[in-house]
Scaffold this active site. Sequence first.
Site, PDB file in Angstrom:
ATOM      1  N   GLY A   1       0.741  -1.188  -0.031  1.00 40.39           N
ATOM      2  CA  GLY A   1      -0.136  -0.080   0.211  1.00 40.39           C
ATOM      3  C   GLY A   1       0.989   1.242   0.157  1.00 40.39           C
TER       4      GLY A   1
ATOM      5  CD  GLN B   1       3.402   5.900   2.638  1.00 42.96           C
ATOM      6  OE1 GLN B   1       2.443   5.387   1.927  1.00 42.96           O
ATOM      7  NE2 GLN B   1       4.255   5.299   3.399  1.00 42.96           N
TER       8      GLN B   1
ATOM      9  CB  CYS C   1       4.800   2.349   7.416  1.00 42.35           C
ATOM     10  SG  CYS C   1       4.492   3.906   6.384  1.00 42.35           S
TER      11      CYS C   1
ATOM     12  CG  HIS D   1      -0.817   1.466   7.282  1.00 38.15           C
ATOM     13  ND1 HIS D   1       0.010   0.824   8.029  1.00 38.15           N
ATOM     14  CD2 HIS D   1      -0.205   2.164   6.233  1.00 38.15           C
ATOM     15  CE1 HIS D   1       1.091   1.643   8.025  1.00 38.15           C
ATOM     16  NE2 HIS D   1       0.992   2.308   6.844  1.00 38.15           N
ATOM     17  CD  GLU D   2      -1.515   2.603   2.535  1.00 36.92           C
ATOM     18  OE1 GLU D   2      -1.028   3.707   2.661  1.00 36.92           O
ATOM     19  OE2 GLU D   2      -0.373   1.555   3.059  1.00 36.92           O
TER      20      GLU D   2
ATOM     21  CG  HIS E   1      -0.249   6.720   5.139  1.00 33.17           C
ATOM     22  ND1 HIS E   1       0.871   7.386   5.933  1.00 33.17           N
ATOM     23  CD2 HIS E   1       0.116   5.408   5.345  1.00 33.17           C
ATOM     24  CE1 HIS E   1       1.820   6.650   6.082  1.00 33.17           C
ATOM     25  NE2 HIS E   1       1.508   5.314   5.718  1.00 33.17           N
TER      26      HIS E   1
HETATM   27 ZN    ZN Z   1       2.256   3.676   5.699  1.00 32.68          ZN
END
Ligand code: ZN
Length: 191
Positions: free
Chosen positions: A45, A50, A108, A150-151, A154
């Site tokens: 992911g 990011q 991550c 998780h994404e 973000h």
């Molecule tokens: Zn991450």
Amino acid sequence: MILPVVKYGHPILRKKGAAIEKMTSEIKKLIDDMFETMYDAAGIGLAAQQVGHAVQLTVIDVRAASKERPSRLEVDGKAVDVAEYMPLALINPKITPFGDPTKGPEGCLSFPEIYADITRPESVEVEALNAKGERIHFRAGGLLARAVQHEVDHLNGILFIDRMAGEAKAEIKAEIETLQAETKALLKKRQ
Ligand code: ZN
């Protein structure tokens, strides 16, 4: 094009992503580049923050990890093959996590070589637009549910270290602080 992945300590990781109003050629290119970057880094992911863009966009593909860590997927109330639904781009996702709190290992790409167990709800309901700008709606379980949560964290400026239990976080505290200091030093040098 493979994009540089920003590391912990970069302020953009704490920025909430703006909603994407229109599927422009820039967004389509960003989606392609994010997939390429994610596969190159062997991740499952990647969120837009990011790669330096604070927008509501993430890409996911759990196929590489599916043998050890299975996923479940339901579309319109029917179980479907997870692999056939991959790769998955989620634009402006709205999620509702549900089910039992489940502990599992997470890493991550913005925290190289740092792993910890994180507890999250086992399943998640997702509404989003896909890479074609079509509305999609599904329920996921297992690794896919974990990756989505998780994404989407973000996209809201939340990082997996924020979800770690005190003990797990204490264990990797020194590594996190070193990474943050290195990133800040690098940013300062570039100014
Ligand atoms: Zn991450």
